[in-house]
Every structure is written in C-alpha cells, then in structure tokens.
Scaffold this motif. Sequence first.
Motif, PDB file in Angstrom:
ATOM      1  N   ASP B 196      -7.514  48.064   6.524  1.00  0.00           N
ATOM      2  CA  ASP B 196      -7.698  48.263   7.966  1.00  0.00           C
ATOM      3  C   ASP B 196      -6.358  48.290   8.690  1.00  0.00           C
ATOM      4  OD1 ASP B 196     -10.343  48.352   7.511  1.00  0.00           O
ATOM      5  OD2 ASP B 196     -10.886  46.552   8.633  1.00  0.00           O
ATOM      6  N   LEU B 197      -5.438  47.439   8.242  1.00  0.00           N
ATOM      7  CA  LEU B 197      -4.125  47.417   8.895  1.00  0.00           C
ATOM      8  C   LEU B 197      -3.412  48.752   8.701  1.00  0.00           C
ATOM      9  CD1 LEU B 197      -1.890  45.941  10.412  1.00  0.00           C
ATOM     10  CD2 LEU B 197      -1.071  45.044   8.227  1.00  0.00           C
ATOM     11  N   VAL B 198      -3.519  49.312   7.499  1.00  0.00           N
ATOM     12  CA  VAL B 198      -2.903  50.612   7.231  1.00  0.00           C
ATOM     13  C   VAL B 198      -3.505  51.674   8.144  1.00  0.00           C
ATOM     14  CG1 VAL B 198      -2.797  52.480   5.535  1.00  0.00           C
ATOM     15  CG2 VAL B 198      -2.180  50.151   4.864  1.00  0.00           C
ATOM     16  N   ARG B 199      -4.827  51.664   8.263  1.00  0.00           N
ATOM     17  CA  ARG B 199      -5.511  52.643   9.121  1.00  0.00           C
ATOM     18  C   ARG B 199      -5.030  52.495  10.575  1.00  0.00           C
ATOM     19  NH1 ARG B 199     -10.591  50.422  10.449  1.00  0.00           N
ATOM     20  NH2 ARG B 199      -9.712  50.158  12.508  1.00  0.00           N
ATOM     21  N   ILE B 200      -4.943  51.253  11.040  1.00  0.00           N
ATOM     22  CA  ILE B 200      -4.525  51.012  12.431  1.00  0.00           C
ATOM     23  C   ILE B 200      -3.071  51.420  12.637  1.00  0.00           C
ATOM     24  CG2 ILE B 200      -4.039  49.149  14.088  1.00  0.00           C
ATOM     25  CD1 ILE B 200      -6.596  47.766  12.867  1.00  0.00           C
ATOM     26  N   TRP B 201      -2.230  51.076  11.660  1.00  0.00           N
ATOM     27  CA  TRP B 201      -0.810  51.437  11.768  1.00  0.00           C
ATOM     28  C   TRP B 201      -0.644  52.952  11.835  1.00  0.00           C
ATOM     29  CZ3 TRP B 201       2.176  53.851   7.809  1.00  0.00           C
ATOM     30  CH2 TRP B 201       3.554  53.949   8.105  1.00  0.00           C
ATOM     31  N   GLN B 202      -1.470  53.662  11.034  1.00  0.00           N
ATOM     32  CA  GLN B 202      -1.371  55.121  11.046  1.00  0.00           C
ATOM     33  C   GLN B 202      -1.792  55.716  12.383  1.00  0.00           C
ATOM     34  OE1 GLN B 202      -3.666  55.911   7.471  1.00  0.00           O
ATOM     35  NE2 GLN B 202      -1.805  56.545   6.380  1.00  0.00           N
ATOM     36  N   SER B 203      -2.721  55.069  13.076  1.00  0.00           N
ATOM     37  CA  SER B 203      -3.144  55.640  14.359  1.00  0.00           C
ATOM     38  C   SER B 203      -2.266  55.157  15.505  1.00  0.00           C
ATOM     39  CB  SER B 203      -4.622  55.322  14.622  1.00  0.00           C
ATOM     40  OG  SER B 203      -4.764  53.994  15.063  1.00  0.00           O
ATOM     41  N   GLU B 204      -1.674  53.952  15.392  1.00  0.00           N
ATOM     42  CA  GLU B 204      -0.894  53.409  16.511  1.00  0.00           C
ATOM     43  C   GLU B 204       0.603  53.670  16.377  1.00  0.00           C
ATOM     44  OE1 GLU B 204      -2.234  50.842  19.254  1.00  0.00           O
ATOM     45  OE2 GLU B 204      -3.598  52.498  18.872  1.00  0.00           O
ATOM     46  N   ARG B 205       1.065  53.851  15.143  1.00  0.00           N
ATOM     47  CA  ARG B 205       2.474  54.156  14.892  1.00  0.00           C
ATOM     48  C   ARG B 205       3.431  53.119  15.483  1.00  0.00           C
ATOM     49  NH1 ARG B 205       3.652  56.864  10.544  1.00  0.00           N
ATOM     50  NH2 ARG B 205       1.703  57.861  10.027  1.00  0.00           N
ATOM     51  N   LYS B 206       3.101  51.856  15.298  1.00  0.00           N
ATOM     52  CA  LYS B 206       4.023  50.794  15.690  1.00  0.00           C
ATOM     53  C   LYS B 206       4.972  50.520  14.530  1.00  0.00           C
ATOM     54  CE  LYS B 206       1.665  49.802  19.418  1.00  0.00           C
ATOM     55  NZ  LYS B 206       2.173  50.317  20.681  1.00  0.00           N
ATOM     56  N   THR B 207       6.143  50.007  14.866  1.00  0.00           N
ATOM     57  CA  THR B 207       7.009  49.474  13.819  1.00  0.00           C
ATOM     58  C   THR B 207       6.424  48.136  13.395  1.00  0.00           C
ATOM     59  OG1 THR B 207       8.863  50.449  14.988  1.00  0.00           O
ATOM     60  CG2 THR B 207       9.381  48.834  13.257  1.00  0.00           C
ATOM     61  N   ILE B 208       6.296  47.921  12.086  1.00  0.00           N
ATOM     62  CA  ILE B 208       5.790  46.628  11.620  1.00  0.00           C
ATOM     63  C   ILE B 208       6.772  46.032  10.626  1.00  0.00           C
ATOM     64  CG2 ILE B 208       3.954  45.435  10.359  1.00  0.00           C
ATOM     65  CD1 ILE B 208       1.930  47.324  11.478  1.00  0.00           C
ATOM     66  N   VAL B 209       7.142  44.785  10.860  1.00  0.00           N
ATOM     67  CA  VAL B 209       7.894  44.019   9.865  1.00  0.00           C
ATOM     68  C   VAL B 209       6.977  42.890   9.414  1.00  0.00           C
ATOM     69  CG1 VAL B 209       9.949  42.681   9.345  1.00  0.00           C
ATOM     70  CG2 VAL B 209      10.085  44.610  10.931  1.00  0.00           C
ATOM     71  N   PHE B 210       6.698  42.873   8.132  1.00  0.00           N
ATOM     72  CA  PHE B 210       5.615  42.072   7.583  1.00  0.00           C
ATOM     73  C   PHE B 210       6.190  41.183   6.479  1.00  0.00           C
ATOM     74  CE2 PHE B 210       1.963  41.213   4.960  1.00  0.00           C
ATOM     75  CZ  PHE B 210       0.813  41.463   5.685  1.00  0.00           C
ATOM     76  N   VAL B 211       5.878  39.900   6.518  1.00  0.00           N
ATOM     77  CA  VAL B 211       6.382  38.965   5.509  1.00  0.00           C
ATOM     78  C   VAL B 211       5.232  38.519   4.612  1.00  0.00           C
ATOM     79  CG1 VAL B 211       7.112  36.569   5.224  1.00  0.00           C
ATOM     80  CG2 VAL B 211       8.404  38.084   6.721  1.00  0.00           C
ATOM     81  N   THR B 212       5.452  38.525   3.316  1.00  0.00           N
ATOM     82  CA  THR B 212       4.434  38.034   2.394  1.00  0.00           C
ATOM     83  C   THR B 212       5.091  37.567   1.104  1.00  0.00           C
ATOM     84  OG1 THR B 212       2.398  38.575   1.197  1.00  0.00           O
ATOM     85  CG2 THR B 212       4.036  40.326   1.378  1.00  0.00           C
ATOM     86  N   HIS B 213       4.358  36.762   0.313  1.00  0.00           N
ATOM     87  CA  HIS B 213       4.855  36.463  -1.025  1.00  0.00           C
ATOM     88  C   HIS B 213       4.026  37.219  -2.067  1.00  0.00           C
ATOM     89  CE1 HIS B 213       1.836  33.215  -0.284  1.00  0.00           C
ATOM     90  NE2 HIS B 213       1.401  33.710  -1.419  1.00  0.00           N
ATOM     91  N   ASP B 214       3.087  38.029  -1.568  1.00  0.00           N
ATOM     92  CA  ASP B 214       2.140  38.731  -2.444  1.00  0.00           C
ATOM     93  C   ASP B 214       2.669  40.142  -2.716  1.00  0.00           C
ATOM     94  OD1 ASP B 214       0.006  40.300  -3.385  1.00  0.00           O
ATOM     95  OD2 ASP B 214      -1.467  38.961  -2.473  1.00  0.00           O
ATOM     96  N   ILE B 215       3.060  40.385  -3.966  1.00  0.00           N
ATOM     97  CA  ILE B 215       3.680  41.658  -4.310  1.00  0.00           C
ATOM     98  C   ILE B 215       2.714  42.826  -4.138  1.00  0.00           C
ATOM     99  CG2 ILE B 215       4.693  42.971  -6.225  1.00  0.00           C
ATOM    100  CD1 ILE B 215       5.920  40.312  -7.163  1.00  0.00           C
ATOM    101  N   ASP B 216       1.448  42.630  -4.527  1.00  0.00           N
ATOM    102  CA  ASP B 216       0.467  43.693  -4.354  1.00  0.00           C
ATOM    103  C   ASP B 216       0.303  44.065  -2.891  1.00  0.00           C
ATOM    104  OD1 ASP B 216      -0.733  44.798  -6.729  1.00  0.00           O
ATOM    105  OD2 ASP B 216      -1.288  42.732  -7.222  1.00  0.00           O
ATOM    106  N   GLU B 217       0.299  43.038  -2.060  1.00  0.00           N
ATOM    107  CA  GLU B 217       0.187  43.292  -0.625  1.00  0.00           C
ATOM    108  C   GLU B 217       1.341  44.179  -0.161  1.00  0.00           C
ATOM    109  OE1 GLU B 217      -1.842  40.566   2.209  1.00  0.00           O
ATOM    110  OE2 GLU B 217       0.218  39.876   2.491  1.00  0.00           O
ATOM    111  N   ALA B 218       2.538  43.835  -0.634  1.00  0.00           N
ATOM    112  CA  ALA B 218       3.722  44.603  -0.245  1.00  0.00           C
ATOM    113  C   ALA B 218       3.593  46.065  -0.665  1.00  0.00           C
ATOM    114  CB  ALA B 218       4.973  43.976  -0.856  1.00  0.00           C
TER     115      ALA B 218
END
Lengths: 263, 274
Positions: B196-218
């Motif tokens: 869902d986040l990918v879908r929203i990012w594609q429609s809103e075109r915001k810059t996102i800086v995202f922190v995670t320890h989950d490699i798959d998520e990255a």
Amino acid sequence: MSLAQPRSTPTWLALLLPLTVAVIFIGIWHVAVSWTQSLIFPRPWEVVEGMLELATKGVLHKYIISSLFRVLWSFAIAALLGVPFGLLLGWWRPANLAFNPILQLLRPISPIAWIPLSILWFGLSEAAPMFLIFLSSFFPITLSSMAAVRNIQPVYLRAASNFGLGRFRLFTAVILPATLPQILTGLRIALGIAWLVVVAAEMVVVNPKAGGLGYLINDSRSAGRYDLVVAGMVLIGVIGLILDLLIRQLEKFDEVRWAYATQ
Amino acid sequence: MKSAGPTPRNDLPLRHTVPNGLAVSLRDLRMTFPGQRGQPPVEVIAGIDLDVHVGEFVVLVGPSGCGKSTVLNILGGFQQASGGQIVVGGQPVHGPDPRRIFVFQENGVFPWLNVVDNIGFGLSKHSRAEREQLIAHYVEMVGLKGFEKAYPRELSGGMRQRVELARALAANPEIIWMDEPFGALDYLTRLKMRSDLVRIWQSERKTIVFVTHDIDEAVQLADRVVVLTPRPAKIAAIVPIDLPRPRDMDAPDYLHARDRIFEAMGNLALARGR
C-alpha cells in the motif's frame, strides 16, 4: 488480559455475595450489642430510627446540604487554582524549581494541623472549614496535574512540534488532552480526601447554626446520642460513595477513556 | 500496477522546488553522544555523505542500534548533529518543520482524537470544507473508510499506522521520514502495508526516507538502499534497486539485490543458508 482475572461472575452471585456479607455484618452488630447489653451503643434499627427522627425534624437534609456545599465549593476553588498551577509547574521548569520545594514541604502537613490557624484567621465563619477542605484538595490536584504534564509521551510532543503548532494550539490540542486523564484521576482522589476532611473540619470549626454531618456527630456525642453518631457515620459513607460514583462517570468520556482502557 | 487509488491532488500550491533537485544533502554527518556517568563519549555516526533526490524513495538499513534512527532524527530536526552539513529542502535544518513530516514507529497518533481528527491535525489553516475534503481523500487512500469515527485504541496496530501515514500525507509535506513504521506489526500486515505504501508513494510522489532493519522491506520499497555499518555508522554500500513495482519477491533480480545487501552487511553466509 491476565490469568488472575476470574471468569465473568453471574449477576445473581455478584448481588448475593455482598448482600450476604452485609446481612451477616448487621447481624453480628445486633447480636453483639444485645449480648453485651450496652446502654450506649445503638442497635442497627435504632440507627435507622435516629435517621428518621433527624429527617422529620428537618435537620437531616440541612446538614447534608451544608456539608456538600462546603466540599463542592472548596473543591471547585482548589481545582480552578490547582489544575492551572500544576500544569504550569509541570511545563515551565523555572516555576517548578521555585515552587516545588515549598509544595513538597506543605503537602505532608495534615489539614487537621491547620485547624488552630483557621480558627485564628476565620473564626467560626463558613470560611474556616472551607479553608481546611481547600487545603486538603489543592495539593493533590496541583501535584497530579504537574505529574500529568511530565508524563506526556514524548512522541506526542514531537508530532506536535513537527506540525508546527504555536504555543496556544500546543496547549489546547496536545498538552491539555494528553494530561486530562491524569488530572481527572487527581480530582477524584482529591474529592475523596475533601469528603474525609469535611467531617474533621466540622467537628471543630463550624457555626452550630449551619451544622453539617461532622457537626452532627460531635454534637450527638456531647448529647450522648450514639444512635445519631452512627447515623451520621453511615450517611457520610453513603454520600462519599455517591460522590465517587458521580465523578467516575467522567472517566467514560472518549476524551479521557484512551488512558484508562487496557489494550 | 494500475493506479486504483484516488487521483493525485492538485488543490495545493506546488511543493517548493530545490535548485539542484536534492531533497536531502548530507556531508560528513557526525554524531557523538556524551558518555554517561564517567563513561567515554559514544560515537554513533562516523561521517555520512548522502544525497536524496526529490521524489526518491530511499531506505536506510543497518543492524539494530547502528544509529540509523539517529540519522532520521537529525534529518527530522529532533536531534542536533555533532558535526557535518545537513541540508534539507535546500536549507540547513534548524528543527522540526511541517514541510517534512515524521512517521513514528508506533503510537504516534493522538489517542484522544478519532481517525478523522487525527488525519486533519495538520490542516488547521485550511477552511472547513477543504479540510473535510482532504480528510475524506486520505481516509480513502489509506483504506480506512468506515472507520472515520473510531479512536486509535479501537484500531489494530496496522490501522493506527495507516492513520499516521494519512495524517502525514494530508499535511502535504515535501518529504516523509519513516522510522521503522511497520516494525511492530505482524508479518502479513507488514507485507500489505508495504504494497500500500508503494501504491501511495507512486500516486503522491513524495520524497521518502525510510529506516528499517528488515532487508526484505528495503528491497521491496526502495529506489536505493543505503546500507549502514554497525555503530559507529558509516555507509557500507548503496544498492540501487532498479526493478518495477510491485516487486516479485521470487524474481532472480530481487534475490540478487537482496544478496548484495546481505553481502554489504557481512551476512552473506546467513543469506545463503536460509
């Protein structure tokens, strides 16, 4: 959720158990007075008779209203002053540094210890008992409001600063709603204490014409009417319970329920 | 993926543009915490250089406690760096700013407000009608229709994070900082939130800086994955993920990208053994 929590008790049992205890308690009371043939200590039904006597004489509702009037006004003034003062102390560090030591010093002084000074300052006017009740609730209200500000989750303040809130909106939209549940808990505790203190205050510093439930107890003792002493005690218990139930209703509002509901 | 979500909004002025197209520019970012109780100072970030382009989705990964959240806190203006140049939106960072909104790991929504009032929190300067329209738009975008009047305590962890994302989007920021926003959610919810986040990012075109320890998520989310070393954090590698979204988690290119990140983290043996 915890293992210690019992399965839901059937309603009839939840009513029957306390009722049984009450009946046994009153039974023991009756038997004990009959057995010792006490001439002073009243039997349960004599207490009920005493209450009816007071009611027919018209003093019962007068005394109840006197006591309630004192408590509610003093409590309201204490809340009106204590909540903003506590919020200020919690939020503004210089105020905290300045006032916290003296608050901590005054707080452990029982309101009873203020009785001589209240007589000195206010005589036998209405202001004397109200001053004592005010003192008894002002400190818990102030300190719980102060603690409430300090307990605000940092993430709420971060989010608020991220959205660029000005001072006014920060206060109305975040600090106040975030602290409200703990303020309310402080108010509840303070009201309980105020109700405890009104009796003590009325025993010593009250105009006999105004009366009150504490006055009733002390006056009846002097007259050797222990049925009325116990009647006064029972009334104090019942009214205290009702006050607590009423203030608890406030905890059901959505604005504060988030803090009490277990997740 | 067809854009099934609401149409992009055009009701607000365009985001202010940065001359060089950089949303974030870090030069030699350093952070050292003073030692507590006589302990020596702790170096957390040991010089990071990083550029994030406007509209880019950048994910910082690194082992737990490596300092990646500290990087994000500094970018968000919540913490002051010990050294280096931190430029966001063409200007040095002086503190939190409503033009870039932080999404917290959990419980960042206000529990005393219902869904609608949480989402409208950053919209106090809009007219009532505008506010209601924006709220309705983002309620739908994050899939919370029917829960408008619900309070956070009545929602699941995933739904609460949706509320927070919608609150951030509604304020129309240029950048969204996301600090392990799905870290406290269960596996399936996490997968759904990512897509869902990918879908929203594609429609809103915001810059996102995202922190995670989950490699798959990255790998599922990022345009570029920035791999950090254990503390003190430096950049171990930057792995571009040039794969179409939504990403097939079994595709050879996907697995290859994942391996590269593992490798950069020094855990390739572990990745192969799975």
